[in-house]
Design an enzyme around this catalytic site. Structure first.
Site, PDB file in Angstrom:
ATOM      1  N   TRP A  69      -9.699  -9.939  -1.494  1.00  0.00           N
ATOM      2  CA  TRP A  69      -9.823  -9.781  -0.043  1.00  0.00           C
ATOM      3  C   TRP A  69     -11.286  -9.919   0.342  1.00  0.00           C
ATOM      4  O   TRP A  69     -12.158  -9.268  -0.263  1.00  0.00           O
ATOM      5  CB  TRP A  69      -9.288  -8.404   0.341  1.00  0.00           C
ATOM      6  N   ASP A 125      -7.145  -0.684  -4.905  1.00  0.00           N
ATOM      7  CA  ASP A 125      -6.915  -0.908  -3.476  1.00  0.00           C
ATOM      8  C   ASP A 125      -5.416  -1.149  -3.311  1.00  0.00           C
ATOM      9  O   ASP A 125      -4.891  -2.169  -3.760  1.00  0.00           O
ATOM     10  CB  ASP A 125      -7.716  -2.120  -3.000  1.00  0.00           C
ATOM     11  N   ALA A 177      -2.843  -1.515  -0.409  1.00  0.00           N
ATOM     12  CA  ALA A 177      -2.714  -1.660   1.044  1.00  0.00           C
ATOM     13  C   ALA A 177      -1.308  -2.041   1.480  1.00  0.00           C
ATOM     14  O   ALA A 177      -1.026  -2.039   2.681  1.00  0.00           O
ATOM     15  CB  ALA A 177      -3.695  -2.729   1.536  1.00  0.00           C
ATOM     16  N   LYS A 190       0.042  -1.231   7.185  1.00  0.00           N
ATOM     17  CA  LYS A 190       1.143  -2.173   7.014  1.00  0.00           C
ATOM     18  C   LYS A 190       2.483  -1.470   6.897  1.00  0.00           C
ATOM     19  O   LYS A 190       3.426  -1.769   7.635  1.00  0.00           O
ATOM     20  CB  LYS A 190       0.909  -3.058   5.778  1.00  0.00           C
TER      21      LYS A 190
END
Length: 394
Positions: A127, A208, A210, A243
């Site tokens: 990312w 991470d 997400a 999300k």
């Protein structure tokens, strides 16, 4: 003073948004922005979120600060959601943050305090905010190979070879699930090998996560993160609620730090609270309170999980439809990887020139590295994209 400023690099995704809006074509397709959309192109408010907000509005009696680390109840429900029983809660320090990005920033700030000489290792690709923040903070950074443009899967041999260069105390950033931007994930067996290598190197994992719930389900998507957290004395985990709860604009995230023992937990918690104080004092609460309300109520949680499953299965259906349509058009299985990837994104593994050709000739908008948002499709636009990919010669 201000005359000394210089222009900063433009955000490529925001620039893509502007181009899409300016495009007069009625059949254009937006696969660029990393936001979930339903079949009508809307990002809906989930049923459980609406009900939680109704209850909060009716019952909330104050807007006073909750504390530097945020509401402890939010920390408790998120520890359970992400980590389950893989780590004793007494070993976990946590702070609420403005979104997953805030959690990543605070994690990097913590690394800079605790291990200023450490190199942070990132997957290539990753990312874009990961390297951007690291560079801004002036930290050391290195990359490990991750994506194979030929197979559109994980270059596991290259990854393991590069991670052999990790030094003791270095930090390795791993995606918990639904790798962004590629959609290609490590298998559990491969993750075990990565864990073994990191243990041998005395490296510190930084996860991470997400997109929990967007790949193979809430529990399965958390499996790798739990695998990692239970295998190390120290581990950092940045989690986002944007999300899976659909609360992008509420900026709801959490940073968790797995520590060796209760004493280290207390010290780490104090440092995390200090970092929140320096950067924004108290974290936002509304989104965190929505998440807490949902996860603490069995009926709301069941409804949220059901809607999340609908969302996840919808993206899997779109993936399969696109892979099937491309197989029909090309009489080849070379696009089967699209059905195997997980989460919102897949990377086609083509050139920026081909991506530009898709935009110019067919009105298909995706990021220049060929990352496309599967959630930007619907049953009607899947054949449009498939024809464009074939016509472009990808």
């Amino acid at each position: 003073m201000l005359e000394n400023l210089t222009a900063q690099p433009a955000d490529k995704i925001l620039a893509l948004v502007a181009k899409f809006k300016a495009d007069p074509r009625s059949d254009k397709v937006d696969l660029g922005v990393g936001v979930y959309k339903d079949a009508t192109g809307n990002t809906p408010v989930m049923r459980a979120v609406k009900e939680a907000e109704r209850r909060i509005l009716a019952d909330q009696s104050t807007k006073a600060y909750t504390g530097l680390a945020g509401d402890p109840a939010f920390g408790a429900v998120m520890k359970d959601l992400v980590l389950g029983d893989s780590v004793l809660s007494e070993r976990v320090a946590a702070i609420a943050t403005p979104g997953g990005t805030g959690a990543i920033r605070q994690a990097l700030e913590l690394i800079r305090i605790a291990a200023p000489k450490a190199t942070v290792w990132l997957s290539n690709p990753t990312w874009p905010n990961h390297p951007s923040i690291i560079k801004y903070l002036g930290m050391k950074m290195a990359e490990y190979r991750y994506f194979d443009s030929e197979t559109r899967g994980v270059d596991f041999d290259g990854m393991m070879a590069d991670l052999q260069n990790v030094a003791p105390g270095d930090v390795v950033l791993l995606h918990g699930c639904c790798h962004n931007p590629t959609g290609a994930n490590l298998t559990y067996g491969q993750m075990e090998q990565v864990i073994g290598l990191m243990q041998n190197k005395s490296a510190v994992p930084f996860v991470d996560i997400a997109y929990q719930g967007f790949g193979d389900g809430l529990a399965d998507d958390a499996k790798a993160t739990r695998q990692i957290a239970s295998s190390f004395e120290n581990c950092l985990i940045a989690a986002s609620c944007s999300k899976n709860f659909g609360i992008y604009r509420e900026r709801t995230g959490i940073l968790m730090a797995v520590t060796k023992d209760a004493d280290q937990q207390a010290l780490t918690q104090q440092n995390l609270a200090f970092l929140n104080r320096q950067n924004y004092s108290f974290p936002p609460d509304h989104g965190a309170r929505v998440v807490t309300t949902i996860l603490q109520d069995p009926e709301l949680r069941a409804d949220w999980e059901a809607e999340l499953e609908e969302t996840r299965n919808g993206m899997l259906d779109l993936r399969q439809q696109l892979a099937d349509e491309l197989k029909r058009l090309t009489n080849s299985d070379r696009f089967d990887f699209l059905a195997h990837h997980r989460g919102m994104f897949s990377r086609l593994g083509t050139t920026p020139e081909m991506v530009e050709k898709l935009r110019a000739d067919h009105g298909i908008y995706m990021v220049g590295d060929s990352r496309m948002n599967i959630a930007g499709l619907n049953a009607q636009t899947v054949p449009v994209l498939a024809k464009a990919i074939v016509a472009a010669g990808i």
